[in-house]
Design an enzyme around this catalytic site. Structure first.
Site, short mmCIF file in Angstrom:
data_model
loop_
_atom_site.label_atom_id
_atom_site.label_comp_id
_atom_site.label_asym_id
_atom_site.label_seq_id
_atom_site.Cartn_x
_atom_site.Cartn_y
_atom_site.Cartn_z
N LYS A 65 0.88 -1.17 0.00
CA LYS A 65 0.00 0.00 0.00
C LYS A 65 0.91 1.22 0.00
O LYS A 65 2.14 1.08 0.15
CB LYS A 65 -0.89 0.02 1.25
N ARG A 66 0.35 2.44 -0.18
CA ARG A 66 1.19 3.62 -0.07
C ARG A 66 1.92 3.63 1.27
O ARG A 66 1.40 3.12 2.28
CB ARG A 66 0.33 4.89 -0.22
N LYS A 98 -0.31 4.18 8.25
CA LYS A 98 -0.49 2.78 7.85
C LYS A 98 0.46 1.85 8.61
O LYS A 98 0.32 0.65 8.58
CB LYS A 98 -0.31 2.64 6.34
N THR A 113 -8.86 -1.05 0.66
CA THR A 113 -9.49 -1.91 -0.34
C THR A 113 -8.57 -3.08 -0.66
O THR A 113 -9.03 -4.14 -1.09
CB THR A 113 -9.82 -1.13 -1.63
N LYS A 138 -9.10 -7.37 -1.40
CA LYS A 138 -8.50 -8.19 -2.47
C LYS A 138 -7.81 -9.42 -1.87
O LYS A 138 -7.94 -10.53 -2.38
CB LYS A 138 -7.48 -7.36 -3.28
#
Ligand code: 26Q
Length: 832
Positions: A565-566, A571, A673, A677
């Site tokens: 992810k970024r 995060k 998101t 996945k």
């Protein structure tokens, strides 16, 4: 045209469409036709040409339905929706388009017959990286689902010449390279439509005057410079349903007559140079995903998108309804993807009032019944604010309009809370420094405001937008994000697709709730074995990618523990890195009894100006360097940083993942998101109660989810009295980890480079409270490790995650947008 002509045209058209068969022979013929007769190349030529030939072959088969879809929408007077977004992170399109057309197998066969491997051709496609991360990819998944649900939705975006930068890792550091994705040609999927070129104004000033005929006050926006917006349309096919929707991307171009006055004045050079200013608008995507940067060019981009798109819709309307706007609001709806296109509120007012000569109240009624706003973040640093002064210079007329909107809005506030000046100050679209709060503009101008996961939508109502919630509770709603299973399962995980198709049928491709049937196979040992086999093959595929991109060999029987992810402090890639160092310390002190071999995979881009995020990348790479080259560690631990994380990389990564890391500080990740996945591809999640993790855990059941960490409320309560030192004092493992970092074990010849990171996590000001969650993260990671050793238990968890992921399809998300916000009627495209 005479009847005679029409009949012969029909005959010819029939012949043309008959040429376009979807069988192997038809595809083979057209492929060779394009390769040889159009591109002038041979079967032995470079793969790029074969890709182009195949893309044209596929595109030909979309064209007829694309036109039919366009006609079906135009003919009927039903409502249409427009998704306005600065980003559409499409990735590759070949596999997806073949899948949705249902010609994958035939195309594979056709190429095989010519001695070609379709995979090699598919791999050659460059990602259309017209987005940063979640928000941009969401827009692309939405487009796919709308076409599959046969909803008349059109996307509007920008055709950036340079998409998201390419990331190279050099000596452990991120290096950005330009992504000149179009090369020197065109994107094979797009169709330029110069006939729909629009003109967008910038600069100049406003002059009010009285209309001599009506006596009304009219404002003229004068002495502006106009930039041309040239549309490029990208087809968005639904899944085997004849619908082909449109994504319209605007390209900026200078007017021929641009700076004509300067040409005439003899300033030839200055005039040509000025063309650049116009064409620069769509030159490059801002690579900045979580903090606004206030750059003038970015504001130009936003207005360019909004103005061109709204003019496009209004001009089509006027063509068919002769400036009668009484039914406009019931026929059109605009969904704003975050505040980036929120100037739409002012621009639609401008078009209706200044150009279509509607009264203010009538225009405002239309705006507030056609605009709907989606919020994607709670982080204060990501909330857009634009200086009023900059707007005055660049967009004088829209700024006027925003001032008038604010004036009328504050009068309404004063009526609801008489004398409450504090509240007027708090709610004003302009802050105390004359900055325009774009989220407030969006809320005031919209009939719907939604968050992107249940927790996030609740936090919007309780916190950030509480004043607005008190004023207009009916506007607020939740729409939990999703992802499209066409790309994220059927397209990227053929092994799983075939296993599902033979056991539960093919309906899951358009109805993901069908995955719940998997639960009836939980006891089926043959099925379970096949499930495990598919996962292992996908891990081998991921191991091959790792080998190719980093040179590192990893063992596919190890647990694949993945965080892609970024890169952002919220995060908490750092928390993951601390855990890696902890495992390494354990191995070094010989505490390896019962240890599960792991491959810890990281991937993601840092905004080029985000110092701390770049330091995190360097830290991960340095830790990887030390761990991977320590002969005492062996297969017990491997650390990988996959360079240039992007859509096409995720298509290999998510099917090959065992453990999905979703470890943001509670209350900070709006939805996520990637988490979805991974889940649908049978990974198990370790996560905090944040964003959509909450709903993922609810769906899969606590026993199939590894939960850890503080909850949102606890995080909020800790603010102001957070004492990271107290966690250090009480945790020998944490002490050992910090000690290794402090003595420079991972930066022996680079003294001091991780000082900022260490200072940030040890600071009582650390907003992300990384150390507060260290202990519970490490403990739960140990539970994960033990669960993985129980292969049967793990297979059960894996199947359960996929089985219960049905609600995370964007088909569900889009149905909810349509049910609650858009109210569109699905339209069956007529085919002949
Ligand atoms: C704004 C102004 C100037 C320059 C850049 C930007 C900018 C660009 C992109 C600001 C934000 C973004 C992207 C935000 C984003 O991707 N948010 C994510 O949206 C996902 C889809 O809803 C969520 O799942 C994620 O939780 C959220 O972080």
């Amino acid at each position: 045209m005479s009847t005679q002509d029409q009949t012969s045209l029909d005959v010819i058209n029939h012949r043309v469409s008959k040429r376009l068969t979807n069988d192997k022979a038809g595809l083979e013929t057209d492929f060779l036709h394009y390769l040889q007769n159009n591109l002038g190349r041979e079967l032995t030529s470079e793969v790029d040409y074969k890709l182009k030939a195949l893309a044209y072959t596929v595109r030909d088969r979309l064209m007829g339905n694309w036109k039919q879809t366009w006609l079906s929408y135009r003919e009927n007077t039903n409502k249409r929706a427009y998704y306005l977004s600065m980003e559409f992170l499409i990735g590759r399109s070949l596999v997806n388009n073949m899948l949705n057309l249902g010609i994958e197998n035939q195309a594979t066969e056709a190429l095989r017959e010519l001695g070609l491997s379709i995979e090699e051709i598919e791999e050659a496609e460059i990602d259309a990286g017209l987005g940063n991360g979640g928000l941009g990819r969401l827009a692309a998944c939405f487009m796919d689902s709308c076409a599959t649900l046969q909803l008349p939705v059109m996307g509007y975006g920008l055709r950036y010449e340079y998409g998201m930068f390419r990331q190279r890792i050099q000596n452990g550091f991120q290096v950005e390279e330009p992504d000149h994705w179009l090369g020197f040609g065109y994107y094979p999927w797009e169709v330029q439509r110069r006939e729909y070129t629009r003109r967008v104004k910038f600069g100049g000033y406003c002059r009010p005057y009285t209309d001599p005929h009506t006596g009304h006050l009219i404002v003229h926006w004068e002495n502006d410079e106009e930039v041309l917006a040239v549309p490029f349309d990208v087809p968005i096919p639904g899944y085997k349903n004849h619908t082909v929707n449109t994504l319209r991307l605007w390209d900026a171009a200078a007017d021929e007559a641009f700076k004509l006055s300067e040409f005439n004045a003899g300033s030839y050079f200055e005039a040509v140079a000025a063309k650049n200013e116009a064409e620069n608008i769509t030159m490059v995507l801002y690579p900045n995903d979580s903090s606004e940067n206030g750059k003038e060019l970015r504001l130009r981009q936003q207005y360019f998108l909004v103005s061109a798109s709204l003019q496009d819709v209004v001009e089509q309307w006027v063509k068919h309804h002769n400036a009668d706007f009484t039914r406009f609001a019931e026929s059109n709806v605009f969904q704003l993807n975050d505040t980036h296109p929120s100037l739409a509120v002012a621009e639609l007012m401008r078009i209706l009032v200044d150009e279509q000569h509607l009264g203010w109240d009538e225009a405002w009624h239309i705006v507030t019944h056609t605009m709907a706003y989606t919020n994607h973040t709670l982080l204060p640093e990501a909330l857009e604010k634009w200086s009023g002064d900059l707007m005055r210079k660049l967009l004088p007329r829209p700024l006027d309009i925003i001032e008038e909107i604010n004036h009328r809005f504050l009068a309404q506030v004063a009526q609801k809370w008489p004398g409450d000046m504090e509240r007027q100050r708090r709610l004003s679209i302009f802050d105390e420094h004359g900055m325009v709060r774009m989220a407030y503009l969006a809320i005031v101008g919209s009939f719907s405001v939604n968050g992107v996961a249940a927790l996030h939508s609740q936090l919007l109502k309780d916190g950030l937008f509480n004043d607005f919630y008190q004023l207009w509770p009916e506007r607020f709603n939740n729409k939990t994000n999703g992802v499209t299973q066409r790309r994220w399962m059927a397209g990227c995980n053929p092994g799983l697709r075939d296993l599902l198709n033979t056991n539960i049928g093919e309906d899951w491709v358009t109805d993901l709730s069908q995955l719940s049937q998997l639960e009836t196979y939980l006891q089926d040992s043959d099925f379970r074995q096949k499930w495990a086999q598919v996962k292992l093959q996908n891990k081998q595929r991921l191991a091959d990618l790792i080998k190719k991109d980093t040179g590192l060999t990893v063992n596919p029987t190890s647990m694949f523990d993945v965080q892609v992810k970024r890169i952002h402090e919220y995060k908490r890639q750092l928390l993951n890195a601390l855990h890696v160092v902890h495992l390494y310390a354990r191995i070094k002190r010989g505490a390896t009894q019962n240890m599960t071999p792991r491959v810890v995979v990281f991937g993601g881009k840092a905004a080029p100006g985000y110092h701390m995020a770049k330091a995190i990348i360097k830290l991960i790479n340095n830790v990887a360097q030390v761990v991977n080259n320590d002969p005492g560690v062996g297969d017990l631990l491997k650390v990988v940083f996959i360079p240039n994380y992007r859509v096409s990389a995720m298509e290999v990564i998510c099917p090959g993942t065992d453990l999905s890391e979703q470890i943001s500080t509670a209350g900070k990740e709006a939805s996520g998101t990637g988490n979805m996945k991974f889940m649908m591809n049978g990974a198990v999640t370790i996560g905090t109660l944040d964003g959509a993790n909450v709903e993922i855990r609810e769906a899969v059941g606590d026993e199939h989810f590894f939960l850890f960490g503080l909850q949102t409320e606890q995080v909020q309560d800790l603010i102001g009295r957070y004492q990271p030192q107290s966690y250090i004092d009480n945790d020998v493992d944490l002490q050992a980890v910090l000690n290794l970092l402090e003595v420079g074990h991972f930066n022996q010849f680079e003294p001091g480079i991780f000082d900022d990171i260490l200072a940030s996590i040890k600071s009582p000001q650390d907003e992300w409270m990384t150390l507060a969650d260290f202990r519970s993260y490490v403990e739960v990671q140990e539970q994960v490790a033990q669960a993985y050793q129980d292969a049967e238990r793990w297979v059960t968890m894996s199947i359960m995650n996929s089985a219960r992921s049905g609600m995370f399809s964007t088909d569900r998300t889009m149905s909810e947008y349509n049910r609650d916000i858009w109210h569109l009627k699905p339209i069956q495209v007529q085919t002949d």
